[in-house]
Every structure is written in structure tokens, then in C-alpha cells.
Design a protein around this motif. Structure first.
Motif, mmCIF file in Angstrom:
data_model
loop_
_atom_site.group_PDB
_atom_site.id
_atom_site.type_symbol
_atom_site.label_atom_id
_atom_site.label_comp_id
_atom_site.label_asym_id
_atom_site.label_seq_id
_atom_site.Cartn_x
_atom_site.Cartn_y
_atom_site.Cartn_z
ATOM 1 N N GLN A 95 26.556 48.364 51.020
ATOM 2 C CA GLN A 95 27.737 48.584 50.211
ATOM 3 C C GLN A 95 27.951 47.377 49.306
ATOM 4 N N SER A 96 27.959 47.628 48.025
ATOM 5 C CA SER A 96 28.078 46.569 47.025
ATOM 6 C C SER A 96 29.438 46.616 46.363
ATOM 7 N N ASP A 97 29.972 45.427 46.016
ATOM 8 C CA ASP A 97 31.279 45.389 45.354
ATOM 9 C C ASP A 97 31.210 45.861 43.909
ATOM 10 N N THR A 98 30.001 46.118 43.388
ATOM 11 C CA THR A 98 29.917 46.670 42.037
ATOM 12 C C THR A 98 30.412 48.111 41.969
ATOM 13 N N ALA A 99 30.715 48.714 43.116
ATOM 14 C CA ALA A 99 31.340 50.036 43.102
ATOM 15 C C ALA A 99 32.768 49.978 42.559
ATOM 16 N N PHE A 100 33.368 48.788 42.541
ATOM 17 C CA PHE A 100 34.766 48.640 42.133
ATOM 18 C C PHE A 100 34.843 48.180 40.680
ATOM 19 N N PHE A 101 35.649 48.861 39.903
ATOM 20 C CA PHE A 101 35.751 48.580 38.471
ATOM 21 C C PHE A 101 36.501 47.267 38.230
ATOM 22 N N PRO A 102 36.301 46.624 37.065
ATOM 23 C CA PRO A 102 36.655 45.208 36.935
ATOM 24 C C PRO A 102 38.067 44.856 36.483
ATOM 25 N N LEU A 103 38.841 45.783 35.926
ATOM 26 C CA LEU A 103 40.087 45.365 35.283
ATOM 27 C C LEU A 103 41.105 44.812 36.276
ATOM 28 N N TYR A 104 41.297 45.493 37.404
ATOM 29 C CA TYR A 104 42.295 45.032 38.366
ATOM 30 C C TYR A 104 41.948 43.651 38.923
ATOM 31 N N PRO A 105 40.703 43.391 39.366
ATOM 32 C CA PRO A 105 40.384 42.030 39.808
ATOM 33 C C PRO A 105 40.582 40.982 38.714
ATOM 34 N N ALA A 106 40.292 41.356 37.469
ATOM 35 C CA ALA A 106 40.486 40.404 36.373
ATOM 36 C C ALA A 106 41.964 40.068 36.199
ATOM 37 N N LEU A 107 42.833 41.056 36.325
ATOM 38 C CA LEU A 107 44.270 40.806 36.221
ATOM 39 C C LEU A 107 44.761 39.962 37.396
ATOM 40 N N ILE A 108 44.227 40.213 38.586
ATOM 41 C CA ILE A 108 44.592 39.402 39.753
ATOM 42 C C ILE A 108 44.233 37.942 39.504
ATOM 43 N N ALA A 113 45.996 32.498 38.551
ATOM 44 C CA ALA A 113 45.801 31.210 37.886
ATOM 45 C C ALA A 113 47.106 30.650 37.335
ATOM 46 N N VAL A 114 48.099 31.508 37.155
ATOM 47 C CA VAL A 114 49.374 31.083 36.579
ATOM 48 C C VAL A 114 50.433 30.867 37.650
ATOM 49 N N LEU A 115 50.456 31.740 38.656
ATOM 50 C CA LEU A 115 51.502 31.697 39.675
ATOM 51 C C LEU A 115 50.942 31.148 40.986
ATOM 52 N N PRO A 116 51.765 30.491 41.791
ATOM 53 C CA PRO A 116 51.298 29.987 43.085
ATOM 54 C C PRO A 116 51.206 31.114 44.106
ATOM 55 N N GLY A 117 50.516 30.838 45.214
ATOM 56 C CA GLY A 117 50.463 31.796 46.311
ATOM 57 C C GLY A 117 49.105 32.384 46.583
ATOM 58 N N GLY A 118 48.193 32.310 45.601
ATOM 59 C CA GLY A 118 46.867 32.835 45.827
ATOM 60 C C GLY A 118 46.678 34.267 45.361
ATOM 61 N N PRO A 119 45.504 34.840 45.618
ATOM 62 C CA PRO A 119 45.180 36.175 45.099
ATOM 63 C C PRO A 119 46.030 37.309 45.665
ATOM 64 N N ALA A 120 46.380 37.279 46.969
ATOM 65 C CA ALA A 120 47.085 38.423 47.560
ATOM 66 C C ALA A 120 48.451 38.660 46.919
ATOM 67 N N PRO A 121 49.325 37.649 46.798
ATOM 68 C CA PRO A 121 50.593 37.888 46.095
ATOM 69 C C PRO A 121 50.387 38.297 44.644
ATOM 70 N N ALA A 122 49.373 37.722 43.993
ATOM 71 C CA ALA A 122 49.094 38.112 42.606
ATOM 72 C C ALA A 122 48.693 39.582 42.523
ATOM 73 N N ALA A 123 47.870 40.017 43.485
ATOM 74 C CA ALA A 123 47.439 41.420 43.496
ATOM 75 C C ALA A 123 48.628 42.355 43.670
ATOM 76 N N LEU A 124 49.551 41.979 44.557
ATOM 77 C CA LEU A 124 50.739 42.810 44.761
ATOM 78 C C LEU A 124 51.629 42.811 43.526
ATOM 79 N N LEU A 125 51.768 41.665 42.889
ATOM 80 C CA LEU A 125 52.602 41.609 41.685
ATOM 81 C C LEU A 125 52.039 42.510 40.594
ATOM 82 N N VAL A 126 50.732 42.442 40.375
ATOM 83 C CA VAL A 126 50.108 43.306 39.365
ATOM 84 C C VAL A 126 50.325 44.776 39.714
ATOM 85 N N ALA A 127 50.122 45.123 40.988
ATOM 86 C CA ALA A 127 50.278 46.520 41.405
ATOM 87 C C ALA A 127 51.723 46.984 41.248
ATOM 88 N N TRP A 128 52.680 46.130 41.600
ATOM 89 C CA TRP A 128 54.085 46.537 41.519
ATOM 90 C C TRP A 128 54.557 46.664 40.069
#
Length: 396
Positions: A95-108, A113-128
Motif C-alpha cells: 500500500q503506497s501513499d501515492t493513492a492519496f491526492f495531494p491538495l489536502y496534505p499540501a494545505l495541512i 507552517a504558520v500556526l503552532p501545534g503541528g500537523p494534526a491541529p492544522a489538518a482539523l482546521l483545514v477540514a473544519w
């Protein structure tokens, strides 16, 4: 001689656009409030349930199942694989991560890079944020087709779907729904280049983003063949709309050495392929014949059957072609794809046009009835969302 800030006079077109925005803002804010109330309560339920189960709510919301792959891509880029060896041969699926399209990880990565807390809070912020934008877009489509009250009910029903918990997880469904809703709204207003640009972004978000491009192409074909349009924007939209999806598929193909088939080979390693619904029918047969199945499998069969009935209602209601094309492609990909059967209702979350007939019927009912029905569905959604995240042993 005039002093201070120079006066700027707006054109009549600009003034009309400004008045339209001001008139729409209160209704859009109300739609956003409906969505926030329903899904905000859902986040609270997940948080309390996770705490009661001894699990970290942030990890449950931000790192469940596929979320981990997106966080990994955001943090380290592509290149991660997992191998599941066969007990006899010692080889197996990779199973390769190339199955997942790139826009969401790029936004995370951008937000992290701008907000503190790391990738997980950033991922939730983008999703919300994406979910909020999607809710307003869903409302605008519903309002344009059915009126303001039905538009609000459409948002409420969409937020109360059984799998709507996914809209508040670090997943891509909310982002796709946002691009799709606003692209469809743009098509309903003949804003061709806006629709095409949003289709490109949808195509970079997840495989089912192809459905947005299908909507743009279908609308363009109708405009040319039936309405006799020769506007350059129509042709440009049809050519541009699939570009995001095609670009990533070809990029994965180039990386694997199989330009046209490489991405689909990666998907097959994940167990995802198009089998014309044979796998879905086998799962439904097991449920109907009393075979050993989970609650998630049974609910999936029920929801897929409901989606089929709602699709029939959508056809009978003479729904505009772009919405039919978009929803039809999503249904085709969900019903016809093999693998991850219990995930199929999640794949259909962006198919909000399926709820248009139900929203129209509820708009004709008494307000109290509509509120009670929406609240009851939301309560069921909260319970089922907890089950999916904390109890079920199947991929979400």
C-alpha cells in the motif's frame, strides 16, 4: 482642491454585486449556524466519548485511519509504503501513499507552517474551514433551486447524515464537498471559469473529485449542443475541468513507469478496483441472508439502498443536469468500486444533491416537524459516529 483619501466611485455592476452579497450574507450566516450547531454538538459528543474511553480526542478526530496517511504526506512528503505479506508466499499487497491526492496534505503543511501545534491541529482546521465553506455552498445551491427554507433544511439534513462525523475529521470529504458545492452553484449561474477552476481543485483533492469535472463537462456539452452556445468560456471550462485529476493520475503513472495505468495499479494494491458492483452485491447478499456481518456492514447496505431511492427521486424532480452528472458519477464510483465496502457511505457524503427531494418535502411540512426530524437524525448520527470511531473494527 480635495485632500485626504481619494474618492472611488463604484460602477453600477459593482454596486449590484455588493447589494447581492449583503442580501445573501444573513441567510448564509444562518446556514452556517445550522451546520455549526449540528456538527459542533457532534464534535462535543466525540470528544466526551473519546475521553470516557480513555483515548485522546485530538488523535481520534485528527489521526483516525486515513488521516494518518495525510499527516505523513504533509510532514514528510510522498514515499511511505506498507506491505501486507501473504502467509504462504511471504509477498503481498504494497500500500503506497501515492493513492492519496495531494491538495489536502499540501494545505495541512501550509497551515502547520504558520500556526503552532503541528500537523494534526492544522489538518482539523483545514477540514473544519472546508466544512463551513461547504455548508454555505450547499445552502446556496438549495436556496437557488428550492428556496431559502429548503436550503437551510438541506444543510441540516446533510450535517445529520449517519457518516457526517467524517466532516469534522482530518479527511478530505469536507474539502471535496466545498469545491463541489460552489462549482455546482457557479454552473447554475453560468459562471463557467469559476466552476472549472473549482473542478481542478476538486480533482486534486481525491479520486471522486472527477465527479465535479463531469458536471462541468456535461453542462458545457448541453450548452453547446442544445443551447447553441459558442462562448469561449464554455469550451475552456470543459477542457480545463478534468486537468487537476488527470495531472495527478499522470504524475503517479510517470513515477511508477506506467503513465496511464500506474495510479490504478496503486489503487488495486489497496484492494480498490472497479468491478461493476459485484463486491457490493455480495456484501448485500450476506446481510440479507443472515451471514456473519457487522453493524457497519448492515448500515452500509441500508444507506446504499436509500441512496438509490433518493437518486430516483432526484431524476423525477427534473434536477438540473450538472447536479445529475455530479451525483451520478459519485454513485457510479461508490456502487461500482470494489474494496472498503463499509466506507462507501463516506464516499457519498459529498453527494448532497441526493437530499434535495427530502429537503423540499420537509420545507412543505410544519416547522416543528422539520426541527424534530432533523434533531432525531442528528442524535442517531452522533451515536453512529461514536460507534464508527471507537467501536467498529472496519476502516472508516
Amino acid at each position: 482642491m480635495a485632500t485626504g483619501r481619494a474618492a472611488v466611485s463604484a460602477s453600477p455592476l459593482e454596486m449590484r454585486a455588493l447589494r447581492a452579497v449583503r442580501a445573501a450574507a444573513p441567510a448564509s450566516v444562518l446556514a452556517l449556524g445550522v451546520f455549526a450547531a449540528v456538527r459542533g454538538a457532534g464534535v462535543l459528543v466525540v470528544g466526551l466519548g473519546s475521553w470516557w474511553a480513555g483515548r485522546d480526542p485530538l488523535k481520534v478526530l485528527g489521526a483516525s485511519w486515513d488521516s494518518g496517511w495525510y499527516l505523513g504526506i504533509a510532514a514528510r512528503g510522498y514515499g511511505r509504503t506498507l506491505m501486507w505479506p501473504d502467509a504462504v508466499t511471504g509477498t503481498g499487497a504494497v500500500q503506497s501513499d501515492t493513492a492519496f491526492f495531494p491538495l489536502y496534505p499540501a494545505l495541512i503543511r501550509l497551515v502547520a507552517a504558520v500556526l503552532p501545534g503541528g500537523p494534526a491541529p492544522a489538518a482539523l482546521l483545514v477540514a473544519w474551514v472546508a466544512a463551513a465553506a461547504a455548508a454555505v455552498g450547499v445552502y446556496r445551491v438549495g436556496e437557488r433551486l428550492l428556496g431559502a427554507r429548503a436550503g437551510l433544511l438541506l444543510v441540516g439534513l446533510w450535517a445529520a447524515l449517519p457518516h457526517a462525523v467524517v466532516l469534522t475529521l482530518a479527511y478530505t470529504e469536507a474539502l471535496l464537498a466545498a469545491f463541489a458545492a460552489w462549482a455546482l452553484y457557479a454552473l447554475l449561474r453560468d459562471r463557467w471559469l469559476w466552476a472549472a477552476g473549482l473542478a481542478v481543485l476538486a480533482g486534486l483533492t481525491r479520486p471522486t473529485g472527477l465527479a465535479v469535472a463531469a458536471a462541468v463537462c456535461a453542462a458545457a456539452l448541453y450548452a453547446v449542443a442544445v443551447r447553441g452556445s459558442r462562448a469561449p468560456a464554455v469550451w475552456a471550462a470543459a477542457l480545463l475541468a478534468p486537468a487537476g485529476w488527470a495531472a495527478y493520475v499522470l504524475a503517479v503513472g510517470a513515477r511508477t513507469g506506467d503513465l496511464l495505468g500506474g495510479y490504478f495499479a496503486v489503487q488495486r494494491q489497496w484492494g480498490s478496483r472497479f468491478d461493476f458492483g459485484a463486491g457490493a452485491l455480495r456484501s448485500a447478499e450476506r446481510v440479507l441472508t443472515g451471514g456473519h456481518v457487522t453493524l457497519a456492514t448492515t448500515v452500509t447496505v441500508v444507506l446504499l439502498a436509500a441512496a438509490g431511492l433518493l437518486a430516483a427521486g432526484l431524476l423525477l424532480d427534473r434536477t438540473p443536469l450538472p447536479l445529475l452528472a455530479y451525483t451520478g458519477v459519485l454513485l457510479l464510483m461508490a456502487f461500482g468500486g470494489a474494496g472498503f465496502f463499509e466506507s462507501k457511505p463516506r464516499f457519498l457524503l459529498p453527494a448532497f444533491p441526493l437530499l434535495l427531494p427530502a429537503a423540499a418535502a420537509m420545507a412543505r411540512a410544519r416547522p416543528r416537524t422539520s426541527v424534530v426530524v432533523t434533531a432525531g437524525l442528528a442524535g442517531l448520527s452522533y451515536g453512529y459516529g461514536l460507534y464508527l470511531l471507537l467501536v467498529a473494527r472496519v476502516p472508516l
